[in-house]
Design a protein around this motif. Structure first.
Motif, PDB file in Angstrom:
ATOM      1  N   ALA A   1       9.970  70.861  14.932  1.00 21.74           N
ATOM      2  CA  ALA A   1      10.570  70.534  13.632  1.00 21.74           C
ATOM      3  C   ALA A   1      10.213  69.137  13.163  1.00 21.74           C
ATOM      4  N   GLY A   2       9.787  68.263  14.082  1.00 18.66           N
ATOM      5  CA  GLY A   2       9.389  66.916  13.683  1.00 18.66           C
ATOM      6  C   GLY A   2      10.528  66.186  13.003  1.00 18.66           C
ATOM      7  N   THR A   3      10.228  65.596  11.850  1.00 18.56           N
ATOM      8  CA  THR A   3      11.245  64.843  11.117  1.00 18.56           C
ATOM      9  C   THR A   3      12.091  65.754  10.230  1.00 18.56           C
ATOM     10  N   GLY A   4      11.751  67.043  10.200  1.00 20.03           N
ATOM     11  CA  GLY A   4      12.599  68.009   9.495  1.00 20.03           C
ATOM     12  C   GLY A   4      12.134  68.402   8.105  1.00 20.03           C
ATOM     13  N   ILE A   5      10.860  68.146   7.795  1.00 19.41           N
ATOM     14  CA  ILE A   5      10.380  68.448   6.430  1.00 19.41           C
ATOM     15  C   ILE A   5      10.562  69.942   6.131  1.00 19.41           C
ATOM     16  N   ALA A   6      10.093  70.811   7.024  1.00 20.08           N
ATOM     17  CA  ALA A   6      10.238  72.257   6.781  1.00 20.08           C
ATOM     18  C   ALA A   6      11.676  72.706   7.036  1.00 20.08           C
ATOM     19  N   THR A   7      12.303  72.131   8.048  1.00 20.47           N
ATOM     20  CA  THR A   7      13.670  72.547   8.406  1.00 20.47           C
ATOM     21  C   THR A   7      14.609  72.405   7.212  1.00 20.47           C
ATOM     22  N   ALA A   8      14.503  71.267   6.519  1.00 20.53           N
ATOM     23  CA  ALA A   8      15.410  71.022   5.385  1.00 20.53           C
ATOM     24  C   ALA A   8      15.160  72.028   4.262  1.00 20.53           C
ATOM     25  N   LEU A   9      13.896  72.408   4.070  1.00 16.83           N
ATOM     26  CA  LEU A   9      13.586  73.382   3.016  1.00 16.83           C
ATOM     27  C   LEU A   9      14.098  74.771   3.397  1.00 16.83           C
ATOM     28  N   LEU A  10      14.003  75.110   4.673  1.00 18.22           N
ATOM     29  CA  LEU A  10      14.535  76.408   5.133  1.00 18.22           C
ATOM     30  C   LEU A  10      16.052  76.444   4.917  1.00 18.22           C
ATOM     31  N   ARG A  11      16.682  75.347   5.229  1.00 22.41           N
ATOM     32  CA  ARG A  11      18.131  75.255   5.030  1.00 22.41           C
ATOM     33  C   ARG A  11      18.469  75.370   3.543  1.00 22.41           C
ATOM     34  N   ALA A  12      17.657  74.713   2.689  1.00 24.13           N
ATOM     35  CA  ALA A  12      17.911  74.777   1.243  1.00 24.13           C
ATOM     36  C   ALA A  12      17.745  76.199   0.707  1.00 24.13           C
ATOM     37  N   ARG A  13      16.953  77.020   1.415  1.00 20.48           N
ATOM     38  CA  ARG A  13      16.810  78.434   1.015  1.00 20.48           C
ATOM     39  C   ARG A  13      17.987  79.273   1.506  1.00 20.48           C
ATOM     40  N   GLY A  14      18.941  78.649   2.157  1.00 21.42           N
ATOM     41  CA  GLY A  14      20.136  79.394   2.571  1.00 21.42           C
ATOM     42  C   GLY A  14      20.099  79.863   4.006  1.00 21.42           C
ATOM     43  N   ALA A  15      19.097  79.422   4.776  1.00 22.77           N
ATOM     44  CA  ALA A  15      19.008  79.859   6.179  1.00 22.77           C
ATOM     45  C   ALA A  15      19.970  79.048   7.051  1.00 22.77           C
ATOM     46  N   ASP A  16      20.362  79.685   8.140  1.00 21.95           N
ATOM     47  CA  ASP A  16      21.173  79.027   9.167  1.00 21.95           C
ATOM     48  C   ASP A  16      20.168  78.542  10.224  1.00 21.95           C
ATOM     49  N   VAL A  17      19.760  77.273  10.109  1.00 19.98           N
ATOM     50  CA  VAL A  17      18.605  76.791  10.876  1.00 19.98           C
ATOM     51  C   VAL A  17      19.007  75.955  12.077  1.00 19.98           C
TER      52      VAL A  17
ATOM     53  N   GLN B   1      14.212  60.483  14.243  1.00 20.31           N
ATOM     54  CA  GLN B   1      14.004  60.426  12.793  1.00 20.31           C
ATOM     55  C   GLN B   1      14.648  61.637  12.108  1.00 20.31           C
ATOM     56  N   PHE B   2      14.538  62.797  12.767  1.00 22.18           N
ATOM     57  CA  PHE B   2      15.175  64.017  12.229  1.00 22.18           C
ATOM     58  C   PHE B   2      16.673  63.781  12.044  1.00 22.18           C
TER      59      PHE B   2
END
Ligand code: SAM
Length: 256
Positions: free
Chosen positions: A53-69, A81-82
């Motif tokens: 997940a690194g610093t969370g660039i994709a993670t935050a977008l997945l969460r914004a799409r409504g996913a439980d990440v 940093q995440f």
């Protein structure tokens, strides 16, 4: 000089986590539409394990799409940093070769620019273990389109100096990764999404300087290259703003 090892490169991000978070490109909404379409299920309400997940660039977008990440990240610096950037998103330490996640607990396992750091002999069976029936493994990479002249010319300069280009070497790596599926159970479907962003030249230079091939060659070599690069880019883009174009290469495999 000895060529940097794969392991050195996989670990190199930790020392540059803040630079990474501030300058690396994001991913376009069309990518997440494509993931849903190829997976045949929505991200909203889905349990997603975002690995590397690194610093969370994709993670935050997945969460914004409504996913439980849930984020999974092996590196100390990247995980710290995440946590700074995404204090509300859970993260566990671990890596794709031995996921710290229960069997049959996820609807999606995602890897944004991270699958190539794993060993598919372990990470492919691990993803299959963690996914529920009907779940999906989604892998993607922002790659550099060589049909755009300034990108192609810069790629030649980087390759000449460092022996590899950070994003060009990922062109096709998705396909290679799929071919190395040792389980024979991952029938990947591929898709490409083109997008672009306009950024100051300094952001562009800090972005490319945060790639592992620059990080493992050390500050002196990287700074010398990036200083020369800035002069060339200012000639091509005198207003100091540059349009970076990306092809996101996406691979999705569903489980039965
Ligand atoms: C290029 S970054 C991608 C970060 C993030 N997913 C993004 O889209 O910006 C690659 C990440 O993979 C992590 N990584 C390295 N080896 C890994 C492994 N074996 N399994 C999972 N992640 C790994 C690195 O620590 C780093 O955070």
């Amino acid at each position: 000089m000895t060529a940097p090892s794969h392991t050195d490169r996989a670990r190199s991000f930790d020392a540059a986590a803040a630079q990474y978070a501030a300058n690396r490109p994001s991913y376009p909404p069309a990518l997440f539409d494509a993931i849903e379409e190829l997976a045949g299920r929505p991200l909203t309400g889905a349990r997603v394990i975002d690995v590397g997940a690194g610093t969370g660039i994709a993670t935050a977008l997945l969460r914004a799409r409504g996913a439980d990440v849930l984020a999974v990240e092996p590196g100390d610096g990247m995980a710290a940093q995440f946590r700074d950037t995404n204090p509300d998103i859970p993260i566990v330490r671990g890596n794709g070769n031995a996921l710290p996640v229960a069997t049959a607990s996820a609807d999606f396992v995602t890897y944004a620019q991270a699958w190539h750091w794993t060993d598919p002999a372990h990470s492919a069976p691990e993803a299959l273990r963690v996914l529920r029936p009907g779940g999906a493994l989604a892998l993607w990479w922002n790659t550099t389109p060589l049909d755009i002249p300034w990108h192609a010319e810069q790629a030649v300069r980087i390759e000449r100096r460092f022996g590899a280009h950070p994003a060009v070497e990922q062109n096709g790596s998705g396909a290679r990764a799929a071919l190395t599926d040792p389980t024979g159970r991952l029938a990947f479907t591929a898709c490409r999404v083109r997008w672009s962003r306009r950024v100051p030249i300094d952001t562009h230079l800090a972005n490319i300087g945060s790639h592992s091939i620059f990080l493992v060659h050390g500050t002196e070599a990287s700074t010398a290259f990036l200083t020369e690069e800035k002069q060339l880019l200012l000639t091509a883009f005198p207003d100091g703003i540059i349009e970076e174009t990306y092809d996101v290469d996406l691979l999705v495999a569903t489980t039965s």
